[in-house]
Scaffold this active site. Structure first.
Site, short mmCIF file in Angstrom:
data_model
loop_
_atom_site.label_atom_id
_atom_site.label_comp_id
_atom_site.label_asym_id
_atom_site.label_seq_id
_atom_site.Cartn_x
_atom_site.Cartn_y
_atom_site.Cartn_z
N GLU A 70 -6.06 -3.42 0.77
CA GLU A 70 -6.19 -4.47 1.63
C GLU A 70 -7.49 -5.26 1.48
OE1 GLU A 70 -5.26 -1.19 2.15
OE2 GLU A 70 -3.92 -1.00 3.85
N TRP B 260 -18.06 17.85 11.76
CA TRP B 260 -17.49 17.22 10.77
C TRP B 260 -17.80 17.97 9.44
CZ3 TRP B 260 -15.84 11.33 11.41
CH2 TRP B 260 -15.20 11.28 12.59
N LYS C 34 -12.50 19.20 10.91
CA LYS C 34 -13.01 19.40 12.11
C LYS C 34 -13.38 20.95 12.50
CE LYS C 34 -11.65 14.90 13.37
NZ LYS C 34 -10.12 14.48 12.74
N THR D 84 0.94 -1.07 -0.02
CA THR D 84 -0.07 0.09 -0.07
C THR D 84 0.83 1.10 -0.08
OG1 THR D 84 0.08 0.12 2.48
CG2 THR D 84 -1.95 -1.10 1.46
#
Ligand code: AMP
Length: 543
Positions: free
Chosen positions: A331, A445, A440, A186
């Site tokens: 993944e 959010w 934030k 990754t």
């Protein structure tokens, strides 16, 4: 009591064997690095994959050894996928766009024994070779005639000569389906890259799921052109799913610009393609500038980053191409979800349908998803609550290669994706952010993806990125960074006014900065770490 059905292991070599037996004359077409187009069939590819396996044995490669590839999408890379995994070794695809230090780290960490390298990447390997600790041979993926003359690579082998020496009578071995088959690192933005080690079983199950109608909808009538590179999570599994379905494959080589892709789509009658948004941006711009159409393309998978709504619309309205918005991760082999509407959605207006299509789609059977909030508490699937997205399933990793990163799944097998998402009652998942990119502001959010999508809908915007900037009162506020289309005019006030009708007022960016280009990662995602670095000393306007 156990069932009385055969426990035939699921092995990758069976895919190419199946394709060669049942689709022996189906073509695999490649734009080559030597120049020109190469054509052959699944039958030919199978024979040469066997020769690859024989050549590896002749070079002393044993089951479990890692074999690196530094190569673009082409027929030799395809043969390596099957030849390496099929003889029990591990096909380790390396992203040539990574920084040299990362390539060195990855090759040494994987302990690659051999490196198969495409023509134009040989100079990269030549430079790094002294730092590779385990590589015994480099194989140039070409023939003798095309080999550059004065390369300083000792013991360099030539792919076509290696294969010419083999009889091609190899019998594929049968072994445990949980055997490691391929390895992909990754491109993590923090720490060293981590290896995801796929198995034969996970790859075959993923290939089945990927071919389903509500996933990638592949068949023997499909003509598949993977733009997504074979070093990026196995080209999203397409070299496996295409063989499973008996689809024609078209490999674009190194030329991924709009003009080259468009030509190949038309020339080969491509019906299905897949890639990251940046590639499609270039293709759409090329087609718009040259007033071109697409006569055979039906589906374009967009994944790797959020598909901007304007892109979904343009493909559909101007080119008759259905965008399949997909989400996944290295993944997860990588497919997690793909967006197809349900029957009830077909009654929706164009705008309402676009809202559905913007979501990252429904999980294919095999992938379980849930979202959790603080303390790991599961959140409702109401399409509103958003939290950390967790996944599990037979093609999701349970740990990185050599135990890097320690325990990465909880006791129930859930893997935290690092994405923040909603799930709705129809099963559609929508990513609102990477957990580390979410802004934030005042305890609430703000989704950087939503803001970027809204900005990208402006006709003058080529690409947009949003990052959080420290704010003394609100903690963080959004800064919008815009790359304008060539020759287009757009200023801050017009941009903000445009966003004002699309997002809540408190989400509006505090400022807009215009740049010449937006940086990307080696896999085509917006490189937010670099943008944060570039704007480290930047101060938001006051007032
Ligand atoms: P990689 O392992 O390099 O394929 O990166 C996986 C990550 O890419 C995911 O965890 C997401 O953050 C992002 N990603 C992939 N597909 C999408 C998508 N359709 N929309 C938004 N983010 C995506």
């Amino acid at each position: 009591m156990l069932g009385l059905i055969q426990d035939r292991p699921l092995l990758i070599q069976q895919l190419i064997e199946h394709a060669a037996l049942n689709h022996s004359d189906t073509e695999i077409v490649s734009r080559t690095l030597e120049g020109g187009i190469h054509r052959y069939t699944y039958g030919d590819a199978h024979l040469r994959a066997k020769k690859v396996a024989e050549a590896l044995l002749a070079l002393g490669i044993k089951a479990g050894d890692r074999i690196g590839t530094l190569a673009w999408n082409g027929y030799r890379h395809f043969e390596l996928y099957y030849g390496i995994s099929g003889m029990g070794a591990v096909c380790h695809t390396i992203n040539p766009r990574l920084f040299p230090e990362q390539i060195v780290y990855i090759v040494n960490h994987a302990e690659d024994q051999l490196l198969f390298v495409d023509l134009n990447l040989l100079p990269v390997v030549e430079k790094l070779l002294p730092q590779f600790k385990t590589v015994r041979h480099v194989v140039a993926m070409t023939d003798r005639a095309h080999l550059p003359k004065d390369l300083g690579i000792p013991n360099l082998l030539v792919y076509e000569e290696l294969l010419a020496d083999q009889p091609g009578r190899y019998d594929w071995p049968v072994f445990d389906e949980r055997t490691a088959s391929s390895l992909c690192y990754t491109s993590g933005t923090t720490g060293n890259p981590k290896g995801v080690l796929y198995s034969h079983r996970s790859t075959i199950l993923h290939a089945y799921a990927a071919a389903l109608p509500d996933t990638l909808n592949l068949s023997a009538r499909s003509v598949v052109l993977p733009v997504v590179p074979m070093f990026h999570v196995n080209a999203w599994g397409l070299p496996y799913s295409a063989a499973l379905a008996g689809a024609k494959l078209v490999f674009p080589g190194v030329a991924l610009d709009g003009a080259s892709l468009h030509e190949l789509f038309e020339q080969e009658g491509v019906t299905f393609t897949a890639g990251v948004p940046t590639v499609w941006l270039a293709l759409l711009q090329h087609m718009q500038a040259n007033k071109l159409k697409l006569s055979t393309l039906k589906y374009a998978v967009i994944g790797g980053s959020a598909a901007p709504p304007a892109m979904i619309e343009t493909f559909d309205r101007d080119y008759g191409v259905e965008v399949l918005h997909a989400w996944g991760m290295t993944e997860m082999s990588p497919l997690g979800s793909v967006n197809h509407p349900k029957a009830k959605h077909l009654k929706l207006s164009r705008e309402e349908l676009l809202d559905v299509r913007l979501k990252q789609g429904r999980p294919a059977f095999g992938v379980e998803m849930k979202i959790v909030g603080d303390g790991g508490k599961e959140l409702p699937r109401d399409g509103k609550a958003f939290g950390d997205l967790m996944v599990r399933g037979p093609w999701v990793t349970r740990g990185y290669f050599k135990g890097e990163g320690g325990e990465i799944v909880d006791q129930d097998g859930w893997f935290a994706t690092g994405d923040v998402a909603t799930l709705d009652p129809d099963g559609y998942m929508q990513i609102t952010d990477r957990s580390k990119d979410v802004i934030k502001s005042g305890g609430e959010w703000i989704s950087s993806i939503d803001l970027e999508n809204a900005a990208m809908a402006h006709p003058a915007v080529a690409e947009a990125a949003v990052i959080g900037i420290h704010h003394p009162k609100w903690d963080e506020r959004p800064l919008l960074i815009v790359h304008r289309k060539p020759g287009a005019k757009l200023d801050k006030d017009e941009m903000i006014a445009f966003l004002g009708i699309k997002v809540a007022k408190w989400w509006l960016p505090d400022d807009v900065q215009f740049v010449e280009a937006i940086p990307h990662t080696a896999t085509g995602k917006i490189l937010k770490t670099r943008l944060r670095e570039d704007f480290r000393d930047y101060k938001l306007p006051t007032g």
